[in-house]
Scaffold this motif. Structure first.
Motif, PDB file in Angstrom:
ATOM      1  N   SER A  45       8.530 -16.387   6.821  1.00  0.00           N
ATOM      2  CA  SER A  45       8.362 -15.474   7.962  1.00  0.00           C
ATOM      3  C   SER A  45       8.060 -14.058   7.488  1.00  0.00           C
ATOM      4  N   GLU A  46       8.741 -13.614   6.417  1.00  0.00           N
ATOM      5  CA  GLU A  46       8.467 -12.282   5.865  1.00  0.00           C
ATOM      6  C   GLU A  46       7.054 -12.202   5.308  1.00  0.00           C
ATOM      7  N   LEU A  47       6.630 -13.267   4.645  1.00  0.00           N
ATOM      8  CA  LEU A  47       5.292 -13.287   4.056  1.00  0.00           C
ATOM      9  C   LEU A  47       4.217 -13.244   5.131  1.00  0.00           C
ATOM     10  N   MET A  48       4.380 -14.043   6.178  1.00  0.00           N
ATOM     11  CA  MET A  48       3.419 -14.055   7.271  1.00  0.00           C
ATOM     12  C   MET A  48       3.311 -12.681   7.930  1.00  0.00           C
ATOM     13  N   GLU A  49       4.442 -12.083   8.214  1.00  0.00           N
ATOM     14  CA  GLU A  49       4.459 -10.778   8.874  1.00  0.00           C
ATOM     15  C   GLU A  49       3.772  -9.725   8.010  1.00  0.00           C
ATOM     16  N   LEU A  50       4.053  -9.754   6.703  1.00  0.00           N
ATOM     17  CA  LEU A  50       3.461  -8.786   5.784  1.00  0.00           C
ATOM     18  C   LEU A  50       1.942  -8.930   5.729  1.00  0.00           C
ATOM     19  N   VAL A  51       1.447 -10.157   5.537  1.00  0.00           N
ATOM     20  CA  VAL A  51       0.009 -10.370   5.384  1.00  0.00           C
ATOM     21  C   VAL A  51      -0.739  -9.949   6.639  1.00  0.00           C
ATOM     22  N   ASP A  52      -0.291 -10.433   7.792  1.00  0.00           N
ATOM     23  CA  ASP A  52      -0.998 -10.120   9.037  1.00  0.00           C
ATOM     24  C   ASP A  52      -1.010  -8.616   9.320  1.00  0.00           C
ATOM     25  N   PHE A  53       0.129  -7.967   9.134  1.00  0.00           N
ATOM     26  CA  PHE A  53       0.208  -6.537   9.392  1.00  0.00           C
ATOM     27  C   PHE A  53      -0.686  -5.755   8.442  1.00  0.00           C
ATOM     28  N   PHE A  54      -0.634  -6.109   7.165  1.00  0.00           N
ATOM     29  CA  PHE A  54      -1.365  -5.347   6.160  1.00  0.00           C
ATOM     30  C   PHE A  54      -2.875  -5.501   6.315  1.00  0.00           C
ATOM     31  N   ALA A  82     -11.688  -4.998  -0.424  1.00  0.00           N
ATOM     32  CA  ALA A  82     -10.984  -6.135  -1.028  1.00  0.00           C
ATOM     33  C   ALA A  82      -9.998  -5.661  -2.091  1.00  0.00           C
ATOM     34  N   SER A  83     -10.395  -4.664  -2.880  1.00  0.00           N
ATOM     35  CA  SER A  83      -9.514  -4.129  -3.921  1.00  0.00           C
ATOM     36  C   SER A  83      -8.294  -3.449  -3.323  1.00  0.00           C
ATOM     37  N   ILE A  84      -8.519  -2.632  -2.286  1.00  0.00           N
ATOM     38  CA  ILE A  84      -7.399  -1.946  -1.625  1.00  0.00           C
ATOM     39  C   ILE A  84      -6.439  -2.965  -1.015  1.00  0.00           C
ATOM     40  N   LEU A  85      -7.004  -3.988  -0.377  1.00  0.00           N
ATOM     41  CA  LEU A  85      -6.178  -5.011   0.262  1.00  0.00           C
ATOM     42  C   LEU A  85      -5.371  -5.791  -0.763  1.00  0.00           C
ATOM     43  N   MET A  86      -6.025  -6.231  -1.845  1.00  0.00           N
ATOM     44  CA  MET A  86      -5.338  -7.019  -2.855  1.00  0.00           C
ATOM     45  C   MET A  86      -4.230  -6.216  -3.540  1.00  0.00           C
ATOM     46  N   ASN A  87      -4.555  -5.019  -3.971  1.00  0.00           N
ATOM     47  CA  ASN A  87      -3.548  -4.213  -4.667  1.00  0.00           C
ATOM     48  C   ASN A  87      -2.405  -3.812  -3.756  1.00  0.00           C
ATOM     49  N   GLY A  88      -2.726  -3.537  -2.492  1.00  0.00           N
ATOM     50  CA  GLY A  88      -1.677  -3.181  -1.546  1.00  0.00           C
ATOM     51  C   GLY A  88      -0.747  -4.342  -1.246  1.00  0.00           C
ATOM     52  N   LEU A  89      -1.320  -5.528  -1.034  1.00  0.00           N
ATOM     53  CA  LEU A  89      -0.496  -6.706  -0.781  1.00  0.00           C
ATOM     54  C   LEU A  89       0.392  -7.030  -1.980  1.00  0.00           C
ATOM     55  N   LYS A  90      -0.198  -6.954  -3.167  1.00  0.00           N
ATOM     56  CA  LYS A  90       0.608  -7.236  -4.363  1.00  0.00           C
ATOM     57  C   LYS A  90       1.780  -6.266  -4.465  1.00  0.00           C
ATOM     58  N   GLU A  91       1.505  -4.983  -4.220  1.00  0.00           N
ATOM     59  CA  GLU A  91       2.559  -3.968  -4.298  1.00  0.00           C
ATOM     60  C   GLU A  91       3.693  -4.259  -3.324  1.00  0.00           C
ATOM     61  N   GLU A  92       3.346  -4.676  -2.109  1.00  0.00           N
ATOM     62  CA  GLU A  92       4.373  -4.989  -1.114  1.00  0.00           C
ATOM     63  C   GLU A  92       5.143  -6.260  -1.480  1.00  0.00           C
ATOM     64  N   ILE A  93       4.440  -7.244  -2.036  1.00  0.00           N
ATOM     65  CA  ILE A  93       5.108  -8.491  -2.434  1.00  0.00           C
ATOM     66  C   ILE A  93       6.061  -8.233  -3.593  1.00  0.00           C
ATOM     67  N   VAL A  94       5.677  -7.360  -4.519  1.00  0.00           N
ATOM     68  CA  VAL A  94       6.566  -7.010  -5.637  1.00  0.00           C
ATOM     69  C   VAL A  94       7.856  -6.365  -5.120  1.00  0.00           C
ATOM     70  N   LYS A  95       7.761  -5.626  -4.027  1.00  0.00           N
ATOM     71  CA  LYS A  95       8.973  -5.050  -3.436  1.00  0.00           C
ATOM     72  C   LYS A  95       9.893  -6.155  -2.917  1.00  0.00           C
ATOM     73  N   MET A  96       9.302  -7.252  -2.435  1.00  0.00           N
ATOM     74  CA  MET A  96      10.083  -8.374  -1.923  1.00  0.00           C
ATOM     75  C   MET A  96      10.677  -9.198  -3.062  1.00  0.00           C
ATOM     76  N   ASN A  97       9.909  -9.359  -4.135  1.00  0.00           N
ATOM     77  CA  ASN A  97      10.380 -10.103  -5.309  1.00  0.00           C
ATOM     78  C   ASN A  97       9.698  -9.519  -6.544  1.00  0.00           C
ATOM     79  N   PRO A  98      10.391  -8.665  -7.290  1.00  0.00           N
ATOM     80  CA  PRO A  98       9.791  -7.973  -8.437  1.00  0.00           C
ATOM     81  C   PRO A  98       9.301  -8.909  -9.537  1.00  0.00           C
ATOM     82  N   GLU A  99       9.742 -10.170  -9.530  1.00  0.00           N
ATOM     83  CA  GLU A  99       9.333 -11.109 -10.583  1.00  0.00           C
ATOM     84  C   GLU A  99       8.547 -12.297 -10.018  1.00  0.00           C
ATOM     85  N   PHE A 100       7.905 -12.100  -8.888  1.00  0.00           N
ATOM     86  CA  PHE A 100       7.272 -13.228  -8.231  1.00  0.00           C
ATOM     87  C   PHE A 100       6.165 -13.847  -9.091  1.00  0.00           C
ATOM     88  N   VAL A 101       6.040 -15.155  -8.960  1.00  0.00           N
ATOM     89  CA  VAL A 101       4.864 -15.877  -9.432  1.00  0.00           C
ATOM     90  C   VAL A 101       4.310 -16.638  -8.235  1.00  0.00           C
TER      91      VAL A 101
END
Length: 357
Positions: free
Chosen positions: A317-326, A247-266
């Motif tokens: 679409s980018e979010l869906m693709e990222l989550v499922d793949f990761f 769970a930790s690896i998944l959460m931190n990895g997803l966050k890291e990829e989302i930050v690449k998509m939007n560095p200031e995301f909320v």
């Protein structure tokens, strides 16, 4: 039955607050029921709330202030009939306008039902970031409130609290402003809870809100991409330590990829990992926050993982693709076979939200 609607942007602490209110009421001998609404097709927080022993109903696959209006009316009526709680707490999705929900229940003209003041939680720890990423939407939530509760004051520098308070006071000078931390002990929370459920009436503000024109589409206004998914595990029960590591690896990895998509995301990224014996809940609410994890004892015959992702200013679409793949990649790397649960995909863009969402 008193109805309490607790709104606020994604990750503002609504579920934690509602759980604390429900537990406090139970210790005082009052019965509370909870309706929780997730914007995605998969329910997440309802599982967590039920794990704490509360009567809860989860509405998914839409937002209760528009596409689920009929479901909401039926659900409120059935809860009143079947459970007869003294308090009904409603947690709207973080990208809904809570005032619209309260108004809809008022229009049901149910017998022996009154209303607590409309509450909007304001996440003081990331107020600046939320207002920057979702300004128009967050302003609407603040303007509609009768009580503005600045949450997470334990995470804010003391000098910054008056700045947040002054900013929201400018947007809604009529609302009462309270400060609290949903994770504080009951000595600090009891006054807040008693105040919410007391006999305070806000007639001028309520009248103004009921007559206000609310034609904004909350989902479009929020600039949020949302996606919920669920996977079952075919490997049987997992050891808690191994599951927590995944769970930790998944959460931190997803966050890291989302930050690449939007560095200031909320927004809110939530993972509920049912291991068989324990439910692991991990969440993060923005680029500047570290993931928070908790565990609840919860026996289940089928291990599974649920993920709710809501991210500002990215495409769905980018979010869906990222989550499922990761998700698939992480579990494959750990030698665990997973199967995605089929769900009805709800496309909000095809619905008319002109009645206030």
């Amino acid at each position: 039955m008193k109805v309490l609607v607790v709104g606020g942007f994604l990750g503002s602490g609504k579920t934690t607050t509602i759980l604390r209110i429900g537990k406090y009421l139970g210790e005082k001998g009052q019965k509370a029921a909870i309706i929780v609404n997730e914007i995605g097709e998969i329910g997440v927080d309802g599982d967590v709330i039920s794990s704490y022993g509360f009567d809860s109903v989860e509405l998914t696959n839409g937002c209760i202030c528009c596409t689920l209006k009929r479901d909401l009316k039926y659900t409120v009526s059935q809860i009143k009939k079947d459970f007869d709680p003294q308090i009904l707490i409603i947690e709207p999705t973080g990208i809904a306008f809570p005032a619209t929900i309260r108004d809809e229940i008022m229009l049901m003209n149910l017998d022996d039902v009154d209303f607590a003041p409309l509450v909007t939680l304001v996440d003081g720890s990331r107020f600046k970031q939320v207002m920057k990423e979702t300004k128009q939407f967050s302003q609407r939530q603040i303007i509609d409130a009768e009580i503005l509760a600045i949450n997470k004051i334990d995470l804010i520098e003391e000098l910054y609290i008056p700045v947040v308070e002054s900013s929201i006071k400018q947007l809604n000078p009529e609302a009462e402003i309270l400060r609290f931390s949903a994770k504080a002990d009951y000595g600090e929370l009891s006054g807040f809870i008693e105040h919410l459920l007391g006999d305070v009436v806000y007639p001028r503000l309520a009248e103004r809100k009921m007559n206000a024109e609310r034609k904004m589409n909350s989902i479009q206004c929020s600039n949020m991409a949302t996606y919920a998914s669920e996977f079952t595990l075919n490997n049987g029960f997992l050891e808690t330590s191994r599951a927590r590591s995944i769970a930790s690896i998944l959460m931190n990895g997803l966050k890291e990829e989302i930050v690449k998509m939007n560095p200031e995301f909320v927004g809110h990224l939530k993972i509920i990992f049912q291991t068989g014996m324990v439910k692991i809940r991990s969440s993060v609410t923005g680029a500047c926050e570290s993931p928070q994890t908790e565990m609840v004892e919860s026996f289940s015959h089928q291990p599974s993982i649920k993920i709710l992702s809501a991210v500002s200013n990215v495409s769905r679409s980018e979010l869906m693709e990222l989550v499922d793949f990761f998700v698939k990649e992480i579990f494959t790397n750990h030698g665990i076979k997973i199967v995605k649960t089929a769900v009805h995909q709800h496309n909000h863009d095809n619905h008319n939200h002109s009645e206030g969402v």
